[in-house]
Design an enzyme around this catalytic site. Structure first.
Site, PDB file in Angstrom:
ATOM      1  N   HIS A 104      -3.736   0.565   3.428  1.00 55.09           N
ATOM      2  CA  HIS A 104      -3.830  -0.891   3.499  1.00 55.09           C
ATOM      3  C   HIS A 104      -2.513  -1.443   4.014  1.00 55.09           C
ATOM      4  O   HIS A 104      -1.573  -0.687   4.270  1.00 55.09           O
ATOM      5  CB  HIS A 104      -4.211  -1.502   2.149  1.00 55.09           C
ATOM      6  N   HIS A 106       0.001  -3.318   2.830  1.00 55.75           N
ATOM      7  CA  HIS A 106       1.209  -3.585   2.044  1.00 55.75           C
ATOM      8  C   HIS A 106       2.399  -2.763   2.549  1.00 55.75           C
ATOM      9  O   HIS A 106       2.251  -1.602   2.934  1.00 55.75           O
ATOM     10  CB  HIS A 106       0.958  -3.304   0.564  1.00 55.75           C
ATOM     11  N   ASP A 108       4.851  -1.174   1.277  1.00 56.74           N
ATOM     12  CA  ASP A 108       5.249   0.122   0.721  1.00 56.74           C
ATOM     13  C   ASP A 108       4.319   1.246   1.179  1.00 56.74           C
ATOM     14  O   ASP A 108       4.489   2.392   0.761  1.00 56.74           O
ATOM     15  CB  ASP A 108       5.342   0.070  -0.808  1.00 56.74           C
ATOM     16  N   HIS A 109       3.363   0.921   2.055  1.00 60.83           N
ATOM     17  CA  HIS A 109       2.472   1.929   2.645  1.00 60.83           C
ATOM     18  C   HIS A 109       2.629   2.008   4.162  1.00 60.83           C
ATOM     19  O   HIS A 109       2.333   3.043   4.754  1.00 60.83           O
ATOM     20  CB  HIS A 109       1.017   1.618   2.298  1.00 60.83           C
TER      21      HIS A 109
END
Length: 307
Positions: A104, A106, A108-109
């Site tokens: 997804h 966000h 931190d990904h």
């Protein structure tokens, strides 16, 4: 993005603008007993985990497959050490990459994508995401990808975010759950009702094992999902009971929080618990169990259903 000072990075991020909300126990007890995880670990013959090096054990990157060409899921937050560790891991095992899946949007990904493309510019056309950006490839629900030793089936699972994808590893009857089901603790969500439907959808695939985006391997995924659903329904019941208890006068969200979250730190209450209670109230309103009236520009909630 405003955050409580002691809960930065990893799966503790709270985006108030999107009303991504979290639970008080998620922000306290669950952060205190994280297991020790190695920077790189072979979890199964087909799966290697690389830690993202961001806070709270970070975001897991998974290298998937058994042959010389494999795929990865998620790219961490953009911590330079992650790129170094990933590059060394691939070189040590003579692995190249064919696909990069982003669970997804966000940060931190997705934050490691620039470093990944710097190291491997040939991957510029191989970044896959649901609701993709202009330089990304689409992932659709049910889409199947294959590398040697691994068949991956994509499962759209919104709720934590609108574009969230999980991935089933057919050969292991396992699921890469992203942020929908964590190895430790409870996920934050954008839309509680949608998220609960997603949990039921994930459960319908009957995968035994979960590889989460944060935390250790989930050895009994059905039990973990059942626990998540039970917790969400228990929270709904608590909110309804609280409204019933104080229903002589309709209440705004903050007053419900004061009753429901007694003993919670004020900053955590404002940043996490109050948005969460507001999300529960919105879901209950959609279900026809609560309603609100506007007084002085403020929503005041009251119960209308049968407990």
């Amino acid at each position: 993005m405003a955050q409580p000072q002691q809960h930065k990075g990893g799966y503790k991020q709270i985006n108030k603008a999107l009303n991504i909300c979290a639970f008080e126990d998620y922000l306290s007890a669950q952060l205190k007993h994280l297991p020790q995880l190695a920077d790189v670990e072979q979890l199964s013959p087909r799966v290697i985990r690389v830690l993202g090096q961001n806070a709270g054990k970070g975001t897991n990157t998974y290298i998937v497959g058994t042959g010389p060409q494999r795929l990865i899921i998620d790219t961490g937050q953009g911590i330079p050490e992650w790129a170094d560790i990933l590059d060394a891991t691939l070189k040590e095992r003579s692995i190249s990459l064919s696909h990069v899946f982003l669970s997804h949007w966000h940060g931190d990904h997705t934050g490691g994508v620039p470093d990944l493309l710097r190291l491997y510019p040939n991957l510029a056309g191989a970044i896959y995401k649901n609701s993709p950006g202009s330089d990304q490839q689409p992932i659709d629900d049910g889409q199947v990808f294959r590398v040697e030793g691994a068949t991956i089936r994509a499962v759209h699972g919104p709720g934590h975010s609108h574009d969230h994808m999980c991935f089933i590893l057919e050969e292991e009857n396992a699921m890469f759950t992203g942020d929908n089901v964590l190895g430790h603790g409870t996920s934050a969500v954008e839309e509680l009702g949608v998220y609960m439907e997603t949990l039921r959808k994930l459960n319908s695939h009957h995968c035994a094992v979960g590889y989460p985006a944060h935390g250790d391997v989930i050895t009994n995924l059905p039990a973990k999902i059942a626990g998540e659903l039970a917790q969400k329904m228990r929270r709904e019941k608590q909110v309804l009971l609280t409204l019933d208890r104080i229903n002589k006068e309709s209440r705004r969200t903050g007053q419900v929080v004061l009753v429901h979250g007694d003993g919670i730190d004020e900053e955590v209450r404002k940043m996490a618990l109050e948005p969460f209670i507001d999300e529960v109230l919105r879901k209950l309103a959609e279900d026809g169990k609560v309603a609100f009236e506007m007084r002085g520009g403020v929503k005041r909630w009251f119960g209308v259903g049968v407990l």
